[in-house]
Write a protein that holds these residues in place. Structure first.
Motif, PDB file in Angstrom:
ATOM      1  N   UNK A 109      -9.297  16.316  -2.127  1.00 23.11           N
ATOM      2  CA  UNK A 109     -10.633  15.794  -1.841  1.00 23.11           C
ATOM      3  C   UNK A 109     -11.278  16.617  -0.739  1.00 23.11           C
ATOM      4  N   UNK A 137     -22.863   5.929 -10.178  1.00 29.15           N
ATOM      5  CA  UNK A 137     -22.748   4.990  -9.054  1.00 29.15           C
ATOM      6  C   UNK A 137     -24.126   4.659  -8.485  1.00 29.15           C
ATOM      7  N   UNK A 186     -25.720   0.907  -8.749  1.00 33.68           N
ATOM      8  CA  UNK A 186     -25.604   0.124  -7.523  1.00 33.68           C
ATOM      9  C   UNK A 186     -26.680   0.344  -6.483  1.00 33.68           C
ATOM     10  N   UNK A 213     -15.882   0.849  -6.645  1.00 35.14           N
ATOM     11  CA  UNK A 213     -16.656   1.594  -7.643  1.00 35.14           C
ATOM     12  C   UNK A 213     -16.903   3.042  -7.230  1.00 35.14           C
ATOM     13  N   UNK A 214     -16.595   3.380  -5.976  1.00 39.85           N
ATOM     14  CA  UNK A 214     -16.713   4.792  -5.583  1.00 39.85           C
ATOM     15  C   UNK A 214     -15.459   5.579  -5.951  1.00 39.85           C
ATOM     16  N   UNK A 248     -11.021   7.596  -0.035  1.00 42.64           N
ATOM     17  CA  UNK A 248      -9.866   8.074  -0.793  1.00 42.64           C
ATOM     18  C   UNK A 248      -8.562   7.531  -0.206  1.00 42.64           C
ATOM     19  N   UNK A 249      -8.484   7.528   1.112  1.00 48.25           N
ATOM     20  CA  UNK A 249      -7.256   7.065   1.757  1.00 48.25           C
ATOM     21  C   UNK A 249      -7.082   5.559   1.642  1.00 48.25           C
ATOM     22  N   UNK A 250      -8.149   4.823   1.815  1.00 53.28           N
ATOM     23  CA  UNK A 250      -8.030   3.376   1.671  1.00 53.28           C
ATOM     24  C   UNK A 250      -7.659   3.041   0.224  1.00 53.28           C
ATOM     25  N   UNK A 251      -8.440   3.640  -0.682  1.00 54.03           N
ATOM     26  CA  UNK A 251      -8.146   3.478  -2.105  1.00 54.03           C
ATOM     27  C   UNK A 251      -7.941   2.017  -2.477  1.00 54.03           C
ATOM     28  N   UNK A 252      -6.871   1.695  -3.150  1.00 53.72           N
ATOM     29  CA  UNK A 252      -6.684   0.301  -3.579  1.00 53.72           C
ATOM     30  C   UNK A 252      -5.768  -0.453  -2.618  1.00 53.72           C
ATOM     31  N   UNK A 253      -5.582   0.109  -1.436  1.00 52.69           N
ATOM     32  CA  UNK A 253      -4.649  -0.488  -0.499  1.00 52.69           C
ATOM     33  C   UNK A 253      -5.342  -1.266   0.614  1.00 52.69           C
ATOM     34  N   UNK A 254      -4.524  -1.936   1.384  1.00 53.89           N
ATOM     35  CA  UNK A 254      -4.980  -2.565   2.613  1.00 53.89           C
ATOM     36  C   UNK A 254      -4.421  -1.728   3.746  1.00 53.89           C
ATOM     37  N   UNK A 311      -0.921   7.023  -1.017  1.00 51.15           N
ATOM     38  CA  UNK A 311      -1.595   8.317  -0.991  1.00 51.15           C
ATOM     39  C   UNK A 311      -0.926   9.229   0.019  1.00 51.15           C
ATOM     40  N   UNK A 313      -4.281  13.036   4.209  1.00 49.31           N
ATOM     41  CA  UNK A 313      -5.415  13.891   3.899  1.00 49.31           C
ATOM     42  C   UNK A 313      -5.440  15.067   4.855  1.00 49.31           C
ATOM     43  N   UNK A 345       0.956   2.066  -4.470  1.00 48.29           N
ATOM     44  CA  UNK A 345       0.377   3.387  -4.685  1.00 48.29           C
ATOM     45  C   UNK A 345       0.124   4.016  -3.321  1.00 48.29           C
ATOM     46  N   UNK A 370       2.154  -1.623  -0.505  1.00 45.24           N
ATOM     47  CA  UNK A 370       1.362  -0.588  -1.156  1.00 45.24           C
ATOM     48  C   UNK A 370       2.175   0.160  -2.199  1.00 45.24           C
TER      49      UNK A 370
END
Lengths: 110, 110
Positions: free
Chosen positions: B17, B104, B108, A93-94, A34-40, B8, B11, B6, B4
DNA sequence: AATAATTATAACCTTTTGGTAAGTACTATA
DNA sequence: TATAGTACTTACCAAAAGGTTATAATTATT
């Protein structure tokens, strides 16, 4: 005619839910994704973002995720070290799973 | 401009989550919800459907789920006993999570 | 009488998981 | 010379989670 129109197959080794959980269960796994998400994201950023996680668990989980090809790792050979993590195609995909967890929590728990 | 776009939030205790996981993590929880699904299921049916679960874990989980209002329980006072479980309104809202886990896995893993 | 069927419960033990604390390596900075 | 920053690693221990086995209650069936 049966009562249950929608019959689930039994939950054995081939159960897709079981298969996913064998990969994604664990106290921290889905929170890290969740934290990584679409980021680096750098290691240190993750450590701060995932409140309460120990360093041991964080790298242990990251190693596991890299091994299972959900996360990719890029190390810059600098001093001080710099390592970046991001989701692979498979890891991305998760995110629908994580999104549903977040939505459920948001609407019903938090 | 940051890389980034987006970002987040961290957590911590308020992370949705994390909140969901505190309820739904555990080796069997989501598989049980998956099996009950939109049906009315007896204890013995569940025991057979969730392959490998011990009786102890099954009732322990069911009790937990009833306590947390994800599952409702209806006992018929007959001999031999007959008890039916089904998802509550709240429990039904976990099905999108389970569905994503199943999808998923299907696409996969299995 | 004995057995099967059903839904549990309790005591005990093992395994898994996770946490703590200390240490490593290398450089820049104070 | 000491400290801080970064990304780990290791050894040890504690807690959580889960498994096994035995037991209960009641009736119908054999």
């Amino acid at each position: 005619m049966e009562k249950n129109l929608k019959i689930n197959p039994a939950c054995d080794e081939r159960c897709p839910v079981r298969a996913s959980l064998s990969l994604l269960s664990g106290k921290w796994t889905l929170m890290i994704l969740f934290q990584i998400n679409e980021n680096t994201v750098r290691y240190g950023e993750l450590k701060r973002a995932v409140t309460g996680i120990s360093e041991k668990m964080l790298i242990q989980e990251l190693n596991m995720l890299v091994e299972n090809k959900l996360v990719s790792k890029k190390a810059y050979h600098e001093i001080p070290p710099k390592v970046e993590y991001r989701l692979t195609e498979l890891g991305l995909k998760t995110l629908p799973i994580v999104d549903q967890l977040a939505q459920f929590g948001l609407e019903n728990l938090v």
